[in-house]
Design a protein around this motif. Structure first.
Motif: not given
Length: 836
Positions: A565-591
């Motif tokens: 589950l968590l592996w699929m969750l983290f994939n969704a974060i990476e796949k959705g990051f560009n569309a999210s408007g989130d600028t927190d790249t530290d969070f993305l890199n952590r994921v």
């Protein structure tokens, strides 16, 4: 329990029914409905298998389908016992703030004990749990009696549920007249209506409408009064004290000289209609529950205003529309058709218009099957989701249909399979029902779940909940059994639905930025803080500790379910990051960093099985109802689309074929869904969906038909355990539809945008149905398919792909049929491609 003296008299009426040679006049010629030649049993023990449902999301009702007296059991979607309405100090089943330090110490001790134990397990995590005081239950709202002053034998009786129109109807002959009654719940006006008339336009006998003085079992007796001369007002509570509810029920009558009079009598009241050719009762209902008041700013009160003024504003327009009753029912039918007709399914069925539905169901056999009854059960699943999912709250364990002050398992939100299964087919069939689900998570899970994360898990980021949830943010861990309570994966599993909603809609960026992605991020933040170095295997991976595989008794670490589950969750974060408007790249890199380090939950065990736990504890004789470690087969993708490039383990580098072989072994050994621990419908249809994913037509159809024969009633409600009384649990109604559809079109996700997406058309070869078609099946990337087939799916007559306006340009897609590639292409917005 009999419904009091009035229904007791009805149950004793002599009813001589003519032989049923054909479905009733007005029954859909398509066969899309349920019909019967006798009324439902008045004893409410049979409510779950004989009565029939109507609903609009806000309100629901179950109808006995009577003649002279119709009994309608009422529901209001937010009516719950317990919670802060019963006890102002209710805190969602959580520990106190002053217990946080002790919980941190206890959790650390539990974690170390698991690492140190001889087999990687411990007996319990009960020290983390709290007694679920005032948890409450979804509750019924009473009974409406509609009675005609009639006596004598009843002939030519029919009752039916029209699934094309979403209307319940009854017709019969008695006392030399023919009568017709219909009931429905309208979504546009948030009201339910019941209309009765004679078929020749003659005057009705005296007609009364009353609310039952025998309330739902365990509910305080409500007050019933005359709001005005044609309107009943019912006010009550779901406990003492408890949430307040109100119903307004207004009667209109037509005919020269027709009279409508409301007469109070102590704590009750009755409306009498005389000299009318037709009578209609319209009811609305509400509570003082407010989901927006479920946060710290409102002291988690969930307390809203008295519903009275809102109900008055609803009942007026609902009973004063231009065109009268005919206009209201037509507007309802149009609304329902517009909502449902985006998707169509044909299994090559031949409608049986000579056999009542209960007899069809009684004759149904495992493996033999019936395309017509399977198609009908599929359609009923969609009808039930439309009737329970379009309100303010999502569909619960019984949709929105529940009786008494307490229902099985509270008719709550079980979030380790059941709530998820409710929504498995929604995106595929284009049903716009996900909004209430995500609002519910955002407004009841997140606010209190952030507190749970801090106090119970020593985590200052994100939110967490456990398996069983009510409408009051019960996010703490329940006492009574770690096998179901020690489950922190509920939020992660529900994020698959959040991602799927975006993936299927493909381009609803505004929703994703404002609600979808924030939910994904908050969930991920919690789990980033709850993955720990594996100090047992010392293989440099990160694991969940403690965990259990729902609802197994083993408390251990690195449960395959959680890791997948968590592996699929983290994939969704990476796949959705560009569309999210989130600028927190530290969070993305952590994921990305944690995802790369974590154990992926894919291990092949000593007897060739996919391991349920990182420690090889699986027994080949374990036929447990849950398939938790196969979540990556269905509804997820981490197992089905196993790819060593993304998922290789430090200790094993499997091929996809090896993983699928291990999954198949596990699924075989898990049995047919009739084990010593349960005999439910949902476990069978989950197995059917998994066999469809593995393209095994024989096992798919066996499980699908076994579920329908064994776990569905004469009203096609799914029943948890065959027996008496039968427990209604709606998840298998929804899961049946999803499993059936997964045998016709399968769209498992992929880990990365760089991976080619594969869509399987008629993945089963042969499919159980000789010919058929489906129209506008939605899949990922905003794509939709129209397909027709013959020769049990081995020959495609037509197959057309249509892309939406927001389909991402250039995404690689492969369409498969019968093990062969139909087409590989890079999709473009608004493209339309004939594949055969």
């Amino acid at each position: 329990m009999l419904l009091g003296r009035v229904v007791g008299q009805v149950a004793l009426l002599s009813t001589t029914l003519s032989a049923a040679l054909a479905a009733p006049s007005g029954f859909p010629s398509t066969g899309n409905g349920l019909w019967y030649t006798s009324q439902g049993t008045a004893d409410t023990e049979f409510w779950s298998e004989e009565w029939l449902p109507v609903g609009n999301g806000y309100l629901a009702a179950m109808l006995m389908g009577g003649s002279a007296t119709e009994v309608t059991q009422l529901n209001i979607e937010s009516l719950w016992s317990g919670g802060p309405f019963q006890n102002s100090s209710y805190n969602g089943g959580n520990k106190r703030p002053d217990e946080a330090a002790q919980m941190a110490a206890d959790l650390a001790g539990i974690r170390q004990s698991i690492f140190d134990s001889s087999d990687g397990t411990i007996g319990s995590t009960e020290s983390l749990a709290t007694t679920p005081t005032n948890y409450g239950s979804y509750a019924g709202a009473g009974y409406l009696f509609s009675t005609l002053d009639l006596a004598g034998d009843v002939t030519d009786f029919f009752r039916w549920l029209d699934l094309d129109a979403a209307v319940h109807r009854t017709s019969w002959t008695q006392a030399n007249s023919s009568f017709f009654r219909e009931t429905f719940c309208s979504h546009p006006i948030q009201a339910c209506l019941q209309h009765v008339n004679t078929t020749d336009g003659s005057t009705l006998p005296a007609t009364t409408f009353a609310y039952s003085l025998n309330p739902e079992s365990g509910m305080p007796i409500p007050a019933v009064s005359c709001f005005d001369n044609s309107t009943l007002q019912v006010t009550g509570t779901a406990g003492s004290p408890g949430m307040m509810f109100e119903l307004l029920a207004r009667v209109d009558a037509t005919g020269q000289g027709a009279s409508v009079v409301c007469t109070p009598s102590g704590t009750n009241a009755t409306i009498t209609v005389t000299a009318a050719t037709a009578a209609t009762i319209t009811w609305v209902g509400g509570t003082d529950y407010d989901m927006d008041a479920g946060d710290a700013a409102h002291n988690f009160s969930f307390k809203g205003p008295d519903p009275h003024d809102a109900l008055v504003s609803l009942i007026g327009p609902a009973t004063a529309q231009d065109g009268g009753y005919d206009a209201v029912v037509q507007a309802h039918i149009n609304d329902y058709a517009n909502f449902m007709n985006t998707f169509q399914l044909d299994l090559g069925q031949t409608p049986d218009l000579t056999t009542p539905t209960d007899q069809l169901k009684s004759a149904y056999q495992t493996d033999v099957g019936s395309p017509y009854l399977e198609w009908l059960t599929f359609n009923l699943g969609r009808y039930l989701l439309a009737g329970s999912g379009r309100g303010t709250l999502p569909a619960n364990l019984q949709g929105k249909w529940g009786k008494d002050s307490s229902n099985p398992w509270g008719a709550d939100y079980h979030a380790n399979i059941n709530l998820q299964m409710n929504y498995w087919f929604a995106e595929l069939t284009g049903m716009d029902v996900a909004g209430p689900l995500f609002n519910y998570i955002e407004k009841t899970w997140v606010p209190r779940g952030e507190y749970t994360a801090q106090v119970l898990y020593n985590t200052s980021e994100g939110f967490v909940v456990h398996d069983e949830l009510n409408t009051f943010g019960h996010t703490g861990m329940k006492t009574g059994g770690s096998s179901y309570a020690d489950y922190t994966g509920a939020n992660a599993w529900m994020m698959l639905h959040v991602w799927d909603h975006y993936s299927f809609a493909s381009g609803d960026n505004e929703w994703f930025r404002t609600q979808g992605y924030p939910l994904l991020k908050s969930t991920a933040l919690f789990h980033l803080n709850n993955l720990f170095p594996d100090l047992r295997f010392n293989d440099s991976t990160l694991i969940v500790n403690p965990c259990n595989s729902p609802e197994q008794s083993t408390i251990t670490m690195g449960c395959s379910h959680a890791q997948q589950l968590l592996w699929m969750l983290f994939n969704a974060i990476e796949k959705g990051f560009n569309a999210s408007g989130d600028t927190d790249t530290d969070f993305l890199n952590r994921v990305i960093s944690v995802r790369d380090q974590m154990d992926k939950g894919i291990h092949i065990g000593s007897w060739g099985q996919l391991q349920e736990w990182k420690v090889d504890l699986d027994s080949p004789t374990d036929t447990h109802r849950h398939l938790s470690h196969l979540i990556g087969l269905y509804p997820g993708y981490s197992v089905f689309n196993y790819n060593a490039t993304h998922q290789a383990s430090p200790t094993a580098n499997y091929t996809n074929d090896e993983v699928i072989a291990a999954v198949t072994t596990s699924l075989i050994h898990r049995g047919d869904g009739t084990g010593p621990d349960a005999d439910s419908g949902w476990e069978k249809v989950w197995r059917a969906a998994c066999w469809a994913q593995l393209k095994n037509s024989t096992m798919f159809y066996h499980e699908l038909t076994y579920a329908l024969e064994r776990n569905f009633g004469g009203n096609l409600f799914s029943l948890y355990n065959p027996g008496s009384p039968d427990i209604f649990q709606i998840d298998a109604n929804f899961g049946f539809a999803a499993a059936l559809l997964n045998g016709l079109v399968s769209t498992p996700d992929v880990a990365s945008w760089d991976d080619e997406l594969t869509i399987y058309l008629l993945p089963l070869s042969p499919v159980p149905w000789e010919s058929g078609s489906f129209t506008n099946a939605h899949v990922r990337l905003g794509l939709a398919f129209e397909v027709s087939w013959t020769d049990h799916g081995q020959s495609l007559k037509t197959a057309t792909l249509t892309a939406g306006a927001n389909t991402p340009a250039g995404q690689r897609v492969r369409v498969m049929h019968g093990g062969q590639v139909l087409r590989q292409l890079e999709v473009q917005p608004r493209m339309k491609v004939a594949l055969v």
